[in-house]
Design a protein around this motif. Sequence first.
Motif, PDB file in Angstrom:
ATOM      1  N   GLY A 180     -11.835   3.283 -14.135  1.00  0.00           N
ATOM      2  CA  GLY A 180     -11.141   2.607 -15.227  1.00  0.00           C
ATOM      3  C   GLY A 180     -10.447   1.329 -14.796  1.00  0.00           C
ATOM      4  O   GLY A 180      -9.597   1.337 -13.914  1.00  0.00           O
ATOM      5  N   THR A 181     -10.834   0.238 -15.431  1.00  0.00           N
ATOM      6  CA  THR A 181     -10.159  -1.036 -15.223  1.00  0.00           C
ATOM      7  C   THR A 181      -9.816  -1.646 -16.575  1.00  0.00           C
ATOM      8  O   THR A 181     -10.319  -1.213 -17.619  1.00  0.00           O
ATOM      9  CB  THR A 181     -11.036  -2.025 -14.427  1.00  0.00           C
ATOM     10  OG1 THR A 181     -12.246  -2.271 -15.148  1.00  0.00           O
ATOM     11  CG2 THR A 181     -11.370  -1.473 -13.048  1.00  0.00           C
ATOM     12  N   VAL A 182      -8.972  -2.642 -16.552  1.00  0.00           N
ATOM     13  CA  VAL A 182      -8.578  -3.332 -17.781  1.00  0.00           C
ATOM     14  C   VAL A 182      -9.782  -4.126 -18.282  1.00  0.00           C
ATOM     15  O   VAL A 182     -10.293  -5.013 -17.585  1.00  0.00           O
ATOM     16  CB  VAL A 182      -7.388  -4.267 -17.517  1.00  0.00           C
ATOM     17  CG1 VAL A 182      -7.014  -5.015 -18.800  1.00  0.00           C
ATOM     18  CG2 VAL A 182      -6.200  -3.476 -16.983  1.00  0.00           C
ATOM     19  N   GLN A 183     -10.251  -3.797 -19.495  1.00  0.00           N
ATOM     20  CA  GLN A 183     -11.438  -4.432 -20.052  1.00  0.00           C
ATOM     21  C   GLN A 183     -11.188  -4.838 -21.499  1.00  0.00           C
ATOM     22  O   GLN A 183     -10.454  -4.160 -22.231  1.00  0.00           O
ATOM     23  CB  GLN A 183     -12.632  -3.480 -19.999  1.00  0.00           C
ATOM     24  CG  GLN A 183     -13.072  -3.085 -18.594  1.00  0.00           C
ATOM     25  CD  GLN A 183     -13.763  -4.197 -17.861  1.00  0.00           C
ATOM     26  OE1 GLN A 183     -14.246  -5.154 -18.476  1.00  0.00           O
ATOM     27  NE2 GLN A 183     -13.810  -4.096 -16.542  1.00  0.00           N
ATOM     28  N   PRO A 184     -11.812  -5.905 -21.953  1.00  0.00           N
ATOM     29  CA  PRO A 184     -11.691  -6.296 -23.360  1.00  0.00           C
ATOM     30  C   PRO A 184     -12.519  -5.390 -24.250  1.00  0.00           C
ATOM     31  O   PRO A 184     -13.378  -4.640 -23.757  1.00  0.00           O
ATOM     32  CB  PRO A 184     -12.241  -7.732 -23.365  1.00  0.00           C
ATOM     33  CG  PRO A 184     -13.237  -7.743 -22.241  1.00  0.00           C
ATOM     34  CD  PRO A 184     -12.646  -6.845 -21.178  1.00  0.00           C
ATOM     35  N   ALA A 194     -10.644  -6.861 -10.241  1.00  0.00           N
ATOM     36  CA  ALA A 194     -10.691  -7.248  -8.831  1.00  0.00           C
ATOM     37  C   ALA A 194     -10.076  -6.170  -7.944  1.00  0.00           C
ATOM     38  O   ALA A 194     -10.585  -5.869  -6.851  1.00  0.00           O
ATOM     39  CB  ALA A 194      -9.975  -8.580  -8.619  1.00  0.00           C
ATOM     40  N   GLU A 195      -8.989  -5.568  -8.408  1.00  0.00           N
ATOM     41  CA  GLU A 195      -8.384  -4.485  -7.636  1.00  0.00           C
ATOM     42  C   GLU A 195      -9.291  -3.259  -7.621  1.00  0.00           C
ATOM     43  O   GLU A 195      -9.399  -2.561  -6.602  1.00  0.00           O
ATOM     44  CB  GLU A 195      -7.025  -4.110  -8.208  1.00  0.00           C
ATOM     45  CG  GLU A 195      -6.340  -2.983  -7.440  1.00  0.00           C
ATOM     46  CD  GLU A 195      -4.974  -2.626  -7.990  1.00  0.00           C
ATOM     47  OE1 GLU A 195      -4.531  -1.474  -7.766  1.00  0.00           O
ATOM     48  OE2 GLU A 195      -4.340  -3.487  -8.645  1.00  0.00           O
ATOM     49  N   GLY A 196      -9.951  -2.993  -8.741  1.00  0.00           N
ATOM     50  CA  GLY A 196     -10.878  -1.872  -8.778  1.00  0.00           C
ATOM     51  C   GLY A 196     -11.999  -2.031  -7.769  1.00  0.00           C
ATOM     52  O   GLY A 196     -12.381  -1.067  -7.089  1.00  0.00           O
ATOM     53  N   ILE A 197     -12.536  -3.238  -7.642  1.00  0.00           N
ATOM     54  CA  ILE A 197     -13.588  -3.501  -6.663  1.00  0.00           C
ATOM     55  C   ILE A 197     -13.063  -3.312  -5.244  1.00  0.00           C
ATOM     56  O   ILE A 197     -13.723  -2.698  -4.383  1.00  0.00           O
ATOM     57  CB  ILE A 197     -14.141  -4.925  -6.841  1.00  0.00           C
ATOM     58  CG1 ILE A 197     -14.883  -5.048  -8.178  1.00  0.00           C
ATOM     59  CG2 ILE A 197     -15.050  -5.308  -5.679  1.00  0.00           C
ATOM     60  CD1 ILE A 197     -16.196  -4.324  -8.225  1.00  0.00           C
ATOM     61  N   ALA A 198     -11.864  -3.832  -4.976  1.00  0.00           N
ATOM     62  CA  ALA A 198     -11.292  -3.710  -3.640  1.00  0.00           C
ATOM     63  C   ALA A 198     -11.049  -2.256  -3.269  1.00  0.00           C
ATOM     64  O   ALA A 198     -11.296  -1.832  -2.135  1.00  0.00           O
ATOM     65  CB  ALA A 198      -9.987  -4.505  -3.563  1.00  0.00           C
ATOM     66  N   ARG A 199     -10.579  -1.473  -4.226  1.00  0.00           N
ATOM     67  CA  ARG A 199     -10.354  -0.046  -3.965  1.00  0.00           C
ATOM     68  C   ARG A 199     -11.676   0.683  -3.717  1.00  0.00           C
ATOM     69  O   ARG A 199     -11.761   1.554  -2.846  1.00  0.00           O
ATOM     70  CB  ARG A 199      -9.609   0.585  -5.144  1.00  0.00           C
ATOM     71  CG  ARG A 199      -8.134   0.200  -5.227  1.00  0.00           C
ATOM     72  CD  ARG A 199      -7.465   0.834  -6.431  1.00  0.00           C
ATOM     73  NE  ARG A 199      -6.047   0.539  -6.489  1.00  0.00           N
ATOM     74  CZ  ARG A 199      -5.087   1.253  -5.890  1.00  0.00           C
ATOM     75  NH1 ARG A 199      -5.417   2.331  -5.194  1.00  0.00           N
ATOM     76  NH2 ARG A 199      -3.820   0.911  -6.001  1.00  0.00           N
ATOM     77  N   LEU A 200     -12.707   0.332  -4.472  1.00  0.00           N
ATOM     78  CA  LEU A 200     -14.008   0.962  -4.271  1.00  0.00           C
ATOM     79  C   LEU A 200     -14.551   0.651  -2.876  1.00  0.00           C
ATOM     80  O   LEU A 200     -15.102   1.532  -2.204  1.00  0.00           O
ATOM     81  CB  LEU A 200     -14.994   0.492  -5.343  1.00  0.00           C
ATOM     82  CG  LEU A 200     -16.423   1.038  -5.234  1.00  0.00           C
ATOM     83  CD1 LEU A 200     -16.441   2.557  -5.310  1.00  0.00           C
ATOM     84  CD2 LEU A 200     -17.304   0.444  -6.329  1.00  0.00           C
ATOM     85  N   GLU A 201     -14.394  -0.572  -2.429  1.00  0.00           N
ATOM     86  CA  GLU A 201     -14.879  -0.939  -1.099  1.00  0.00           C
ATOM     87  C   GLU A 201     -14.156  -0.134  -0.019  1.00  0.00           C
ATOM     88  O   GLU A 201     -14.777   0.336   0.947  1.00  0.00           O
ATOM     89  CB  GLU A 201     -14.701  -2.429  -0.861  1.00  0.00           C
ATOM     90  CG  GLU A 201     -15.334  -2.912   0.425  1.00  0.00           C
ATOM     91  CD  GLU A 201     -15.416  -4.417   0.503  1.00  0.00           C
ATOM     92  OE1 GLU A 201     -16.269  -4.922   1.278  1.00  0.00           O
ATOM     93  OE2 GLU A 201     -14.641  -5.111  -0.200  1.00  0.00           O
ATOM     94  N   GLU A 202     -12.850   0.068  -0.189  1.00  0.00           N
ATOM     95  CA  GLU A 202     -12.119   0.876   0.780  1.00  0.00           C
ATOM     96  C   GLU A 202     -12.564   2.338   0.733  1.00  0.00           C
ATOM     97  O   GLU A 202     -12.674   3.006   1.773  1.00  0.00           O
ATOM     98  CB  GLU A 202     -10.618   0.761   0.540  1.00  0.00           C
ATOM     99  CG  GLU A 202     -10.050  -0.602   0.903  1.00  0.00           C
ATOM    100  CD  GLU A 202      -8.529  -0.637   0.889  1.00  0.00           C
ATOM    101  OE1 GLU A 202      -7.885   0.433   0.920  1.00  0.00           O
ATOM    102  OE2 GLU A 202      -7.966  -1.760   0.844  1.00  0.00           O
ATOM    103  N   THR A 203     -12.829   2.841  -0.462  1.00  0.00           N
ATOM    104  CA  THR A 203     -13.311   4.223  -0.584  1.00  0.00           C
ATOM    105  C   THR A 203     -14.625   4.406   0.164  1.00  0.00           C
ATOM    106  O   THR A 203     -14.824   5.410   0.862  1.00  0.00           O
ATOM    107  CB  THR A 203     -13.484   4.598  -2.062  1.00  0.00           C
ATOM    108  OG1 THR A 203     -12.202   4.667  -2.683  1.00  0.00           O
ATOM    109  CG2 THR A 203     -14.180   5.951  -2.220  1.00  0.00           C
ATOM    110  N   ILE A 204     -15.544   3.460   0.035  1.00  0.00           N
ATOM    111  CA  ILE A 204     -16.827   3.561   0.733  1.00  0.00           C
ATOM    112  C   ILE A 204     -16.605   3.636   2.244  1.00  0.00           C
ATOM    113  O   ILE A 204     -17.215   4.460   2.942  1.00  0.00           O
ATOM    114  CB  ILE A 204     -17.727   2.371   0.363  1.00  0.00           C
ATOM    115  CG1 ILE A 204     -18.121   2.446  -1.117  1.00  0.00           C
ATOM    116  CG2 ILE A 204     -18.974   2.330   1.246  1.00  0.00           C
ATOM    117  CD1 ILE A 204     -18.767   1.177  -1.644  1.00  0.00           C
ATOM    118  N   ALA A 205     -15.701   2.818   2.756  1.00  0.00           N
ATOM    119  CA  ALA A 205     -15.413   2.848   4.196  1.00  0.00           C
ATOM    120  C   ALA A 205     -14.794   4.178   4.612  1.00  0.00           C
ATOM    121  O   ALA A 205     -15.120   4.729   5.679  1.00  0.00           O
ATOM    122  CB  ALA A 205     -14.480   1.692   4.556  1.00  0.00           C
TER     123      ALA A 205
END
Length: 326
Positions: free
Chosen positions: A118-122, A149-160
């Motif tokens: 979930g991210t902020v979306q129109p 942008a924060e959602g993407i950054a968090r996903l990248e950390e989760t993958i690592a």
Amino acid sequence: MSDQHIPSDRPVTFGIKTTPMRVPYQDILRVWEEADDLPEIADAWLWDHLMPIVGPKDGQILEGWTLLSALAARTRRLRLGLLVTSNRIRPPAVLGKIATTVDVISGCRLIMGLGVGGTVQPPDAGGIAGENPAAAEYAAYGLTLVPPAEGIARLEETIAILRGMWTRDVFDFHGRHYTLTGNRNEPKPVQQSGPPLLIGGWGNRTLRLVAEHADIWNIPGPPHNTIDYITDRSAVLDDHCEAIGRDPRTITRSVQYIVSYDDPAADRKAITELIAAGVTHVVLSLRSPYPPQAARWLTDEIIKPVRSTTGELHQPRPGSAASLGA
């Protein structure tokens, strides 16, 4: 952007998705057990929501990973996963432990489906009409929407984090959003280095993560996204692969397609066009309630005729993950 998608030499495979919205457990189990006996169906999927996201809000929903674990114990052949896991619901290392458990229970059949969550979306974003359905769902469960942008950054950390805890005896991680000290994850997943990674999404930054990390890319198909849009997004993925020196043919192109029980001819036509556009994995999503012998119906009315039309007669051996990027 590339003018033409690079074709894949992968055989086309088919999965089945039982969206567990307003459906009792026994009905989902019935479909999965039937599909498990049909070699034409390679994999089976759930979703990751806690409330209905369309229609009345009072329908029953079963939690995705708990349900997946139960179904893993009742099947023997199907690859399985969530299409896709929300990265916003569970802390990454907890998710890694849950996924490890399911891979062990299933005997190495898990595919790790992940999305930003979930991210902020129109309104009307992602092909879903109206307000962002995640807003009410997250508010109801005490979860927060974050900027994309924060959602993407968090996903990248989760993958690592997943990769680290699945492969290392003791694992520390210090990122911007998550910190682990002395993580131990035993047993490890049965699959060496962990389950294959599927990332769902279509934004440019998500596709960059797909190019860098994923074995499989998934995007909703018609009616949510047109074939032209899927082709465009696939070309963007090719560009990201070229930028980092990855062969784009090493990524399985996967599409979800919602089946209509009353017009299989139209479904066959749309799926044939998706395959012609370069899709090599089609997840046939069932609307509830599921009719009797729903999996057999999909096999006879959709999968076999499409294979005959496209010449995609090859099927991977039972239990093989080769066509799904493992």
